[in-house]
Motif scaffolding. Structure first.
Motif, PDB file in Angstrom:
ATOM      1  N   HIS A   1       0.802  -1.227   0.000  1.00 25.78           N
ATOM      2  CA  HIS A   1       0.000   0.000   0.000  1.00 25.78           C
ATOM      3  C   HIS A   1       0.841   1.287   0.000  1.00 25.78           C
ATOM      4  O   HIS A   1       0.487   2.263  -0.628  1.00 25.78           O
TER       5      HIS A   1
ATOM      6  N   ILE B   1       1.583  -6.262  -5.070  1.00 28.68           N
ATOM      7  CA  ILE B   1       0.298  -6.165  -4.377  1.00 28.68           C
ATOM      8  C   ILE B   1      -0.072  -7.578  -3.904  1.00 28.68           C
ATOM      9  O   ILE B   1      -0.021  -8.529  -4.701  1.00 28.68           O
TER      10      ILE B   1
ATOM     11  N   HIS C   1      -2.589  -9.305  -3.562  1.00 25.91           N
ATOM     12  CA  HIS C   1      -3.549 -10.094  -4.336  1.00 25.91           C
ATOM     13  C   HIS C   1      -3.023 -10.476  -5.720  1.00 25.91           C
ATOM     14  O   HIS C   1      -3.614 -11.272  -6.423  1.00 25.91           O
TER      15      HIS C   1
ATOM     16  N   ASP D   1      -7.564  -7.167   4.215  1.00 31.15           N
ATOM     17  CA  ASP D   1      -7.831  -6.307   3.064  1.00 31.15           C
ATOM     18  C   ASP D   1      -9.069  -6.832   2.353  1.00 31.15           C
ATOM     19  O   ASP D   1      -9.156  -8.024   2.079  1.00 31.15           O
TER      20      ASP D   1
ATOM     21  N   SER E   1      -3.283  -1.524  -9.927  1.00 35.48           N
ATOM     22  CA  SER E   1      -4.114  -2.023  -8.816  1.00 35.48           C
ATOM     23  C   SER E   1      -4.329  -3.532  -8.877  1.00 35.48           C
ATOM     24  O   SER E   1      -4.111  -4.165  -9.905  1.00 35.48           O
ATOM     25  N   CYS E   2      -4.795  -4.079  -7.763  1.00 29.39           N
ATOM     26  CA  CYS E   2      -5.000  -5.528  -7.683  1.00 29.39           C
ATOM     27  C   CYS E   2      -6.115  -5.990  -8.612  1.00 29.39           C
ATOM     28  O   CYS E   2      -6.293  -7.176  -8.841  1.00 29.39           O
TER      29      CYS E   2
ATOM     30  N   CYS F   1       0.483  -0.567  -4.761  1.00 32.33           N
ATOM     31  CA  CYS F   1      -0.923  -0.158  -4.890  1.00 32.33           C
ATOM     32  C   CYS F   1      -1.044   1.205  -5.562  1.00 32.33           C
ATOM     33  O   CYS F   1      -2.011   1.499  -6.249  1.00 32.33           O
TER      34      CYS F   1
ATOM     35  N   CYS G   1      -4.166   3.659  -6.671  1.00 29.97           N
ATOM     36  CA  CYS G   1      -5.442   3.022  -6.348  1.00 29.97           C
ATOM     37  C   CYS G   1      -6.033   3.636  -5.096  1.00 29.97           C
ATOM     38  O   CYS G   1      -7.229   3.832  -4.991  1.00 29.97           O
TER      39      CYS G   1
ATOM     40  N   ASN H   1     -10.570  -0.293  -8.515  1.00 30.13           N
ATOM     41  CA  ASN H   1     -11.881  -0.843  -8.163  1.00 30.13           C
ATOM     42  C   ASN H   1     -12.816   0.087  -7.411  1.00 30.13           C
ATOM     43  O   ASN H   1     -13.962  -0.233  -7.186  1.00 30.13           O
TER      44      ASN H   1
ATOM     45  N   ARG I   1     -11.015   8.833  -3.009  1.00 28.64           N
ATOM     46  CA  ARG I   1     -10.260   7.584  -2.981  1.00 28.64           C
ATOM     47  C   ARG I   1      -8.866   7.743  -3.591  1.00 28.64           C
ATOM     48  O   ARG I   1      -7.883   7.231  -3.093  1.00 28.64           O
TER      49      ARG I   1
HETATM   50  S1  SF4 Z   1      -7.642  -2.222  -3.742  1.00 30.93           S
HETATM   51 FE1  SF4 Z   1      -5.942  -0.909  -4.215  1.00 30.93          FE
HETATM   52  S2  SF4 Z   1      -5.096  -0.439  -2.224  1.00 30.93           S
HETATM   53 FE2  SF4 Z   1      -6.387  -2.230  -1.928  1.00 30.93          FE
HETATM   54  S3  SF4 Z   1      -4.988  -3.955  -2.210  1.00 30.93           S
HETATM   55 FE3  SF4 Z   1      -5.894  -3.498  -4.182  1.00 30.93          FE
HETATM   56  S4  SF4 Z   1      -4.413  -2.181  -5.178  1.00 30.93           S
HETATM   57 FE4  SF4 Z   1      -3.955  -2.156  -3.022  1.00 30.93          FE
END
Ligand code: SF4
Lengths: 476, 215
Positions: free
Chosen positions: A64, A113, A115, A134, A352-353, A414, A417, A436, A442
């Protein structure tokens, strides 16, 4: 007796004990850790004099807060300018060292990240229960795993006991049948689903994505869909196991090898909902109906198609939605009835994830190739999801395509994001983002986010406004 | 979580209603990566005359001499006496963390905000509810007698005064059990450690690949 859903099976396989109050103790096979939600959990263990129950079930990586510029990254932790970020990243390193947990540290090329890293390493496997502090942990459900986001006290609970106290959820099936049109990705499908069922549509449910369109979708696309199950209100998103799942997992660092691979394959083949399984709710969607999606407002359900318009007040289904629209027009600086293609952009974020895997970068690069980012844009960022994704992309020359087109090629994390590091939107800026969440603030205070697929983001970067990626060549 | 022990403690009176969690621990301290160490910033805005910062040294800060916890007679207090609706406001678990870290073991008040009440039990802090009149009497006694102590006997659910008088209080039996045995959620789950181990052994057998060591 009716058959079982995939969720029923995963649940049953992990119940250690059921309790009188309707809760159950669920065994957790894998916990992923990052720097933001783990420090108090480690601290709790320390204060109580406890040790992690099973060290090898945990895997950590900072994501993050890590800076994404090469100059900052090359220096290491000391190079992190923001003091709070620096402390959080350093604390994760110290905690993992102290407790003996495997961590892909900031300068490890496997860092990324969480994920993205879990599946990439094969640390996420079919049939597992996976948790992480998360909410986007739902991503891992793409592997026919039961994956939840948890709070910090639960992170500690899982570390100390390898279990989580849970209540069983309802079964919701989203069936997408038919063939997706050219240029339509998992991102468009999931945004369309959220547009149909709303951000509360999956509340209290474990959401399985099924149907022929999902079966023929890549693992990356499935991960993108499960990732956003949480935006549809479901803590859990899932896709049944099939050959594609096995193919993706095979040979990865943490994947079973030799005899264990054969044993695993056999067990995994049952990770599908039975033909006669009963769902509490089924939503049917026709793949042919799905066009490229763009969100216009401040909630993922405020979504329309690329050839659509910002909805008018009279389109709202009730007073609550009407006032939501009014607030969103104001925040987003848009007018009712405005064409989506007229929205001028200031920045573009590909990462981002949800969408930072190799397939996502390939799709964006295919659009960017030989083109130039519009002069009107302040910035177009490409942030790979992990060091390994970055390495692969560079092998394929994608970074050159991006940089020649005027995109910035960054280090994994991240990033924009959630704007916890320096990558942020300025107030009032419009951004085409592959992430997302388009909530107020945000991506930075006052920032205006429009969620799209990677190819749509790249096309928007080149045009300076949204364009239909399917007609991109013509529009240009 | 530490087991709740019966011991006598000095009582500190905070004669106000609606003490909220922001007062208990102001928001700037939530940036911390810890759950311990909040004690020096408990009631920060009431306690000090300047603005507190996370991770700063508090030893040289100007104290507010009027604030109860700064008065010599209440040093070492472990029982906090307050008025109704204690712990209202934000749900931050940092509030019980701060009270506990400071050294409080018990709070006595006529009523509490729900989340604070729940969070307290999870963190080894006992919130006792007594009726207004009894709380009022306690306030008078504390103020009249320097070094006033109470002994909270959770086992027998009584608060005992030095003069031999005793006040009964109610507590949920499950929560009492947890406090007396030092069981937080984790402690409770660990009571079933044998079931977890048995499950794990079976799983190791049926799905051995989940236990493969990766280097
Ligand atoms: S939503 Fe964004 S901040 Fe949260 S884990 Fe995924 S990339 Fe990182």
């Amino acid at each position: 007796m009716a058959g079982k859903t995939l969720y029923d099976k995963l649940w049953d396989q992990h119940v250690v004990q059921t309790r009188d109050d309707g809760t159950a103790l669920i065994y957790i096979d894998r916990q992923l850790l990052h720097e933001v939600t783990s420090p108090q959990a480690f601290e709790g263990l320390r204060l109580a004099g406890r040790k992690p129950w099973r060290l090898d079930a945990n895997l950590a990586t900072p994501d993050h807060n890590v800076p994404t510029t090469k100059t900052e990254r090359d220096v290491g932790i000391e190079g992190i300018i923001d003091p709070v970020s620096k402390i959080q990243v350093k604390t994760l390193d110290d905690n993992c060292d102290e407790f003996g947990i495997v961590e892909f540290k900031m300068q490890d090329k496997r860092q990324g990240i969480v994920h993205v890293v879990g599946p990439e390493q094969g640390a996420t496997l079919p049939g597992m229960t996976v948790v992480c502090g998360d909410s986007h942990t739902a991503t891992h459900g793409a592997f026919a795993a039961l994956a939840h986001g948890v709070g910090t006290s639960e992170v500690e609970h899982v570390m100390a006991t390898q279990c989580l106290i849970q209540r069983k959820m309802k079964n919701l099936l989203i069936r997408v049948d038919g063939e997706l049109g050219e240029g339509i990705t998992g991102k468009d499908v999931v945004l369309h689903v959220i547009g149909v069922i709303g951000t509360a549509g999956g509340n209290g449910c474990a959401m399985e994505f099924g149907g022929s369109a999902i079966r023929s979708m890549s693992m990356e696309g499935r991960m993108t869909m499960c990732n956003m199950a949480i935006e549809a209100g479901a803590r859990v998103g899932m896709v049944a196991f099939d050959e594609l799942t096995a193919e993706y997992v095979k040979g990865r660092a943490y994947a079973p090898k030799g005899d264990h691979w054969e044993l695993a394959l056999e067990a995994w083949s049952d990770l599908v909902s039975d033909e006669d399984a009963e769902f509490d709710k089924i939503v049917e969607i026709k793949a042919e109906d799905i066009a490229p999606q763009v969100t216009w407002g401040t909630s993922p359900e405020m979504v329309t198609t690329i050839d659509g318009f910002v909805p008018k007040l009279e389109d709202a289904k009730d007073d609550v939605e009407r006032s939501g629209f009014e607030r969103a027009y104001d925040y987003m600086g848009l007018e009712a009835g405005q064409a989506i293609t007229d929205i001028e952009l200031d920045r573009v974020f590909i990462g981002s994830c949800t969408n930072s895997r190799i397939e996502d970068l390939r799709a964006a690069a295919a659009v960017a190739k030989g083109n130039k980012v519009a002069d009107s844009l302040k910035q177009a960022l490409v942030v790979p999801g992990s060091g390994l994704v970055k390495e692969q992309a560079e092998k394929e020359g994608l970074h050159t395509i991006f940089t020649e087109a005027g995109f910035e090629w960054r280090e994994p994390g991240c990033s924009m994001c959630l704007a916890m590091n320096a990558d942020k939107l300025g107030s009032g800026e419009h951004c085409a983002s592959t992430s997302n969440r388009n909530f107020e603030g945000r991506q930075g205070y006052g920032g205006r986010t429009h969620l799209v697929s990677p190819a749509m983001a790249a096309a928007a970067a080149i045009a300076g406004h949204f364009v239909d990626v399917r007609q991109f060549e013509l529009v240009k | 979580m530490k087991a709740f022990e019966k011991k006598s403690g000095i009582v500190a009176p905070m004669d106000r209603a609606n003490i909220d969690t922001d007062m208990i621990i102001p928001k700037q301290f939530l940036k911390s990566i810890k759950r311990s160490g909040f004690g020096p910033n408990l009631f920060d805005e009431l306690r000090y005359l300047d603005e507190g910062q996370p991770d700063a040294d508090n030893s040289g800060r100007p104290l507010n001499p009027d604030f109860v916890l700064n008065q010599v007679r209440y040093q070492g207090a472990s029982v906090l006496l307050a008025r109704e609706n204690f712990g209202c406001g934000s749900s931050r678990e940092h509030a019980p963390w701060a009270l506990e870290d400071f050294g409080f073991q018990v709070v006595i008040a006529p009523s509490y905000a729900d989340i604070f009440f729940n969070n307290s039990f999870k963190n080894g802090l006992l919130p006792i509810v007594l009726d207004d009149a009894t709380v009022d009497t306690l306030f008078k006694e504390v103020e009249a007698n320097e070094g006033y102590e109470l002994t909270v006997d959770l086992e027998n659910q009584t608060i005992n005064k030095a003069n031999g008088e005793s006040i009964a209080f109610e507590v949920d039996s499950f929560r009492k059990h947890c406090l007396l045995n030092g069981l937080d959620d984790i402690g409770l789950t660990l009571q079933d450690a044998d079931s977890i181990k048995a499950y794990e052994a079976k799983r190791r057998e049926s799905s051995p690949w989940l236990f493969d060591q990766v280097k």
